[in-house]
Design a protein around this motif. Sequence first.
Motif, PDB file in Angstrom:
ATOM      1  N   LEU A 134       8.997   3.136  17.334  1.00 58.99           N
ATOM      2  CA  LEU A 134       8.805   3.648  15.970  1.00 58.99           C
ATOM      3  C   LEU A 134       9.806   3.015  15.014  1.00 58.99           C
ATOM      4  CD1 LEU A 134       8.252   7.440  16.769  1.00 58.99           C
ATOM      5  CD2 LEU A 134       6.518   5.779  16.066  1.00 58.99           C
ATOM      6  N   LYS A 135      11.053   2.822  15.465  1.00 63.22           N
ATOM      7  CA  LYS A 135      12.061   2.182  14.622  1.00 63.22           C
ATOM      8  C   LYS A 135      11.674   0.739  14.315  1.00 63.22           C
ATOM      9  CE  LYS A 135      16.393   2.907  15.829  1.00 63.22           C
ATOM     10  NZ  LYS A 135      17.573   3.080  16.728  1.00 63.22           N
ATOM     11  N   LYS A 136      11.115   0.078  15.304  1.00 60.15           N
ATOM     12  CA  LYS A 136      10.676  -1.297  15.107  1.00 60.15           C
ATOM     13  C   LYS A 136       9.560  -1.359  14.068  1.00 60.15           C
ATOM     14  CE  LYS A 136       8.777  -5.251  17.625  1.00 60.15           C
ATOM     15  NZ  LYS A 136       8.309  -5.756  18.934  1.00 60.15           N
ATOM     16  N   ASN A 137       8.588  -0.449  14.210  1.00 56.53           N
ATOM     17  CA  ASN A 137       7.483  -0.408  13.245  1.00 56.53           C
ATOM     18  C   ASN A 137       7.990  -0.079  11.851  1.00 56.53           C
ATOM     19  OD1 ASN A 137       5.769  -0.897  15.377  1.00 56.53           O
ATOM     20  ND2 ASN A 137       5.208   1.261  15.678  1.00 56.53           N
ATOM     21  N   SER A 138       8.944   0.864  11.778  1.00 55.86           N
ATOM     22  CA  SER A 138       9.491   1.268  10.486  1.00 55.86           C
ATOM     23  C   SER A 138      10.213   0.108   9.817  1.00 55.86           C
ATOM     24  CB  SER A 138      10.439   2.451  10.682  1.00 55.86           C
ATOM     25  OG  SER A 138      11.000   2.848   9.451  1.00 55.86           O
ATOM     26  N   ALA A 139      10.970  -0.660  10.625  1.00 51.82           N
ATOM     27  CA  ALA A 139      11.689  -1.807  10.074  1.00 51.82           C
ATOM     28  C   ALA A 139      10.728  -2.848   9.530  1.00 51.82           C
ATOM     29  CB  ALA A 139      12.586  -2.414  11.157  1.00 51.82           C
ATOM     30  N   GLU A 140       9.633  -3.088  10.268  1.00 52.46           N
ATOM     31  CA  GLU A 140       8.637  -4.056   9.801  1.00 52.46           C
ATOM     32  C   GLU A 140       7.998  -3.593   8.501  1.00 52.46           C
ATOM     33  OE1 GLU A 140       7.805  -7.019  10.878  1.00 52.46           O
ATOM     34  OE2 GLU A 140       9.341  -6.963  12.444  1.00 52.46           O
ATOM     35  N   ARG A 141       7.681  -2.318   8.433  1.00 58.52           N
ATOM     36  CA  ARG A 141       7.040  -1.804   7.213  1.00 58.52           C
ATOM     37  C   ARG A 141       8.033  -1.803   6.043  1.00 58.52           C
ATOM     38  NH1 ARG A 141       4.851   1.995  11.071  1.00 58.52           N
ATOM     39  NH2 ARG A 141       2.689   1.422  11.512  1.00 58.52           N
ATOM     40  N   LYS A 142       9.300  -1.521   6.350  1.00 54.94           N
ATOM     41  CA  LYS A 142      10.304  -1.553   5.296  1.00 54.94           C
ATOM     42  C   LYS A 142      10.463  -2.966   4.743  1.00 54.94           C
ATOM     43  CE  LYS A 142      15.083  -0.371   4.261  1.00 54.94           C
ATOM     44  NZ  LYS A 142      16.363   0.148   4.781  1.00 54.94           N
ATOM     45  N   LYS A 143      10.424  -3.944   5.638  1.00 56.90           N
ATOM     46  CA  LYS A 143      10.507  -5.343   5.220  1.00 56.90           C
ATOM     47  C   LYS A 143       9.345  -5.700   4.314  1.00 56.90           C
ATOM     48  CE  LYS A 143       9.772  -9.914   7.222  1.00 56.90           C
ATOM     49  NZ  LYS A 143       9.520 -10.651   8.488  1.00 56.90           N
ATOM     50  N   SER A 144       8.154  -5.308   4.741  1.00 55.27           N
ATOM     51  CA  SER A 144       6.956  -5.603   3.943  1.00 55.27           C
ATOM     52  C   SER A 144       7.008  -4.901   2.595  1.00 55.27           C
ATOM     53  CB  SER A 144       5.711  -5.183   4.725  1.00 55.27           C
ATOM     54  OG  SER A 144       4.543  -5.379   3.951  1.00 55.27           O
ATOM     55  N   ALA A 145       7.424  -3.622   2.619  1.00 57.65           N
ATOM     56  CA  ALA A 145       7.500  -2.863   1.371  1.00 57.65           C
ATOM     57  C   ALA A 145       8.553  -3.446   0.436  1.00 57.65           C
ATOM     58  CB  ALA A 145       7.815  -1.406   1.676  1.00 57.65           C
ATOM     59  N   THR A 146       9.684  -3.907   1.034  1.00 54.03           N
ATOM     60  CA  THR A 146      10.738  -4.504   0.222  1.00 54.03           C
ATOM     61  C   THR A 146      10.234  -5.755  -0.485  1.00 54.03           C
ATOM     62  OG1 THR A 146      12.466  -3.653   1.681  1.00 54.03           O
ATOM     63  CG2 THR A 146      13.047  -5.533   0.295  1.00 54.03           C
ATOM     64  N   MET A 147       9.514  -6.590   0.276  1.00 56.09           N
ATOM     65  CA  MET A 147       8.963  -7.802  -0.331  1.00 56.09           C
ATOM     66  C   MET A 147       7.949  -7.453  -1.412  1.00 56.09           C
ATOM     67  SD  MET A 147      10.549 -10.303   1.077  1.00 56.09           S
ATOM     68  CE  MET A 147      11.907  -9.145   0.939  1.00 56.09           C
ATOM     69  N   LYS A 148       7.139  -6.450  -1.140  1.00 57.85           N
ATOM     70  CA  LYS A 148       6.114  -6.057  -2.106  1.00 57.85           C
ATOM     71  C   LYS A 148       6.768  -5.492  -3.365  1.00 57.85           C
ATOM     72  CE  LYS A 148       2.403  -4.228  -0.436  1.00 57.85           C
ATOM     73  NZ  LYS A 148       1.415  -3.277   0.138  1.00 57.85           N
ATOM     74  N   GLU A 149       7.827  -4.672  -3.196  1.00 53.24           N
ATOM     75  CA  GLU A 149       8.500  -4.093  -4.355  1.00 53.24           C
ATOM     76  C   GLU A 149       9.256  -5.165  -5.131  1.00 53.24           C
ATOM     77  OE1 GLU A 149      11.355  -0.268  -5.456  1.00 53.24           O
ATOM     78  OE2 GLU A 149      11.136  -0.917  -3.361  1.00 53.24           O
ATOM     79  N   ALA A 150       9.873  -6.120  -4.401  1.00 52.01           N
ATOM     80  CA  ALA A 150      10.569  -7.219  -5.073  1.00 52.01           C
ATOM     81  C   ALA A 150       9.600  -8.060  -5.893  1.00 52.01           C
ATOM     82  CB  ALA A 150      11.289  -8.081  -4.035  1.00 52.01           C
ATOM     83  N   GLU A 151       8.446  -8.347  -5.308  1.00 52.50           N
ATOM     84  CA  GLU A 151       7.413  -9.104  -6.026  1.00 52.50           C
ATOM     85  C   GLU A 151       6.984  -8.363  -7.273  1.00 52.50           C
ATOM     86  OE1 GLU A 151       4.911 -11.932  -7.227  1.00 52.50           O
ATOM     87  OE2 GLU A 151       6.234 -12.139  -5.471  1.00 52.50           O
ATOM     88  N   SER A 152       6.851  -7.029  -7.162  1.00 51.95           N
ATOM     89  CA  SER A 152       6.446  -6.224  -8.311  1.00 51.95           C
ATOM     90  C   SER A 152       7.491  -6.258  -9.409  1.00 51.95           C
ATOM     91  CB  SER A 152       6.204  -4.783  -7.852  1.00 51.95           C
ATOM     92  OG  SER A 152       5.930  -3.953  -8.957  1.00 51.95           O
ATOM     93  N   GLU A 153       8.785  -6.103  -8.999  1.00 49.88           N
ATOM     94  CA  GLU A 153       9.849  -6.102  -9.992  1.00 49.88           C
ATOM     95  C   GLU A 153       9.975  -7.457 -10.682  1.00 49.88           C
ATOM     96  OE1 GLU A 153      11.821  -3.703 -11.069  1.00 49.88           O
ATOM     97  OE2 GLU A 153      10.979  -2.155  -9.765  1.00 49.88           O
ATOM     98  N   VAL A 154       9.930  -8.535  -9.909  1.00 49.02           N
ATOM     99  CA  VAL A 154      10.063  -9.889 -10.479  1.00 49.02           C
ATOM    100  C   VAL A 154       8.858 -10.234 -11.352  1.00 49.02           C
ATOM    101  CG1 VAL A 154      10.193 -12.347  -9.915  1.00 49.02           C
ATOM    102  CG2 VAL A 154      11.577 -10.689  -8.628  1.00 49.02           C
ATOM    103  N   SER A 155       7.678  -9.893 -10.861  1.00 44.60           N
ATOM    104  CA  SER A 155       6.465 -10.180 -11.634  1.00 44.60           C
ATOM    105  C   SER A 155       6.468  -9.422 -12.951  1.00 44.60           C
ATOM    106  CB  SER A 155       5.221  -9.800 -10.816  1.00 44.60           C
ATOM    107  OG  SER A 155       5.140 -10.597  -9.663  1.00 44.60           O
TER     108      SER A 155
END
Length: 465
Positions: A360-381
Amino acid sequence: SLQNQVDTELKKVRAAKIACAATQKNKASDERDSVAFQEILPEATQKTNMAEDAVEKAVITSEMITTSGDDLEEVRRAVSDTEQAAQEAQKALGEARIHLNAKTALCRRFQSETVKAQAASELAKLQGALQAAQNKLNPLKNVRTDFTQRTAAQKLVQETLEKLTPAEVEVDGADEATGMLSSESTPEMVQQAERAVSKASDHINVVLRWLLSKKATAAGIVREELAKLEERAKGSSLRLTQLRSQHRELTEKSVCDSVLQEAADKLKSVEETVTKAADAEGPFLMGVEDLPLEETLSAVKGCEAAVSTANTAVSIARMFIATKLVEAKRFTEKLSGDATAKLKEFQTELDAHGKRLTELKKNSAERKKSATMKEAESEVSKAEELSKQVGQAAEILTDDAKLMSLSAEEIRAASQQSLDAEKAANAALAAARKFITARQIESKGKDMSAEVASELIKYQTRLST
């Protein structure tokens, strides 16, 4: 020849004559010695019987010592009578022994071997009877000493019993208090029983020290009686040791049950928190490939929180079980074995939950990474879009032809719009830079990979152009 025959016959006659004379002589000796022995034996028997009777009288008199009970005067009188009877019996034994020795010596001078052997046998029987009587009389010689020692022993025994009896009563009370204990007994009941055992033990130890000091200077009957009381006190001490063992077993059983229950509760907490962490993944398991950013961020945050809670529960349970496995070794052998086996079962279950939590921690880390990239893209865009809007708003002010066609009011409005757009863009840029910087700091932790750090640098570069 005829002469030889005559000589042979003469020899036979002479031999027969000698044998006849010897037989007559032996017969005369037997008769004479037998008469003499018959005169000796009655008197020897009489003296032996008189000595035996004197000994029996002394023995019977000595019995009055014990039958007199607590009447000290009667006991003392019986002791004096016994001493006198013993002296008279010893005198009679001595006279009888002297008489028998003299008669034995006389009988040894008998010429008749038959009577001599008979006399030796009969007199030996009488000597044996005298020795048996002497053996019976010997204990009575020290009757006064024995009486004095026994009196002293009785006094000391009574004094000791005054100390020992109350201590034994306390031991009985401790035994009763312990007998009322069970696995469901309260700590107060156990403590009460322990106090009873401790109090009884102190009292018994005082008695044992008392007995030890008295035995050091005692001898004979007094020492024997003290030894009996000492064994009795040691028996009570052994009972107290057994009661302490029962207390320890009950206390350890209570502690063990408490430990196992607490371990079970912690394991249940782990199971619940791990299940909640798994349930937190629900939004990502509904078949929707890409959730809206807000929903994604909210779901990731929920997963992180649930995983963190579960991880804390697992760590606490693991530390608790490891600690209690060490403590269980100090229990009694059977209880230690049972507790250790149960704790290891819990440890195995905990490992299974820990393995699931790792996934579960592994899955959470992967989703956090994806969400971080998605949020960064949103903020920069967003910052890029607002920056673009600044250029569009300022375009009319940089075109002289369009500017000449505008009124003063329209120019003021266009300028304000340009200023507002620039303000919004600057705010968006600052927010985006702040977000990227925060994520870069986080990327140095264990939950972010080098890939994430690299992507964040690219976003930061976009903000700088």
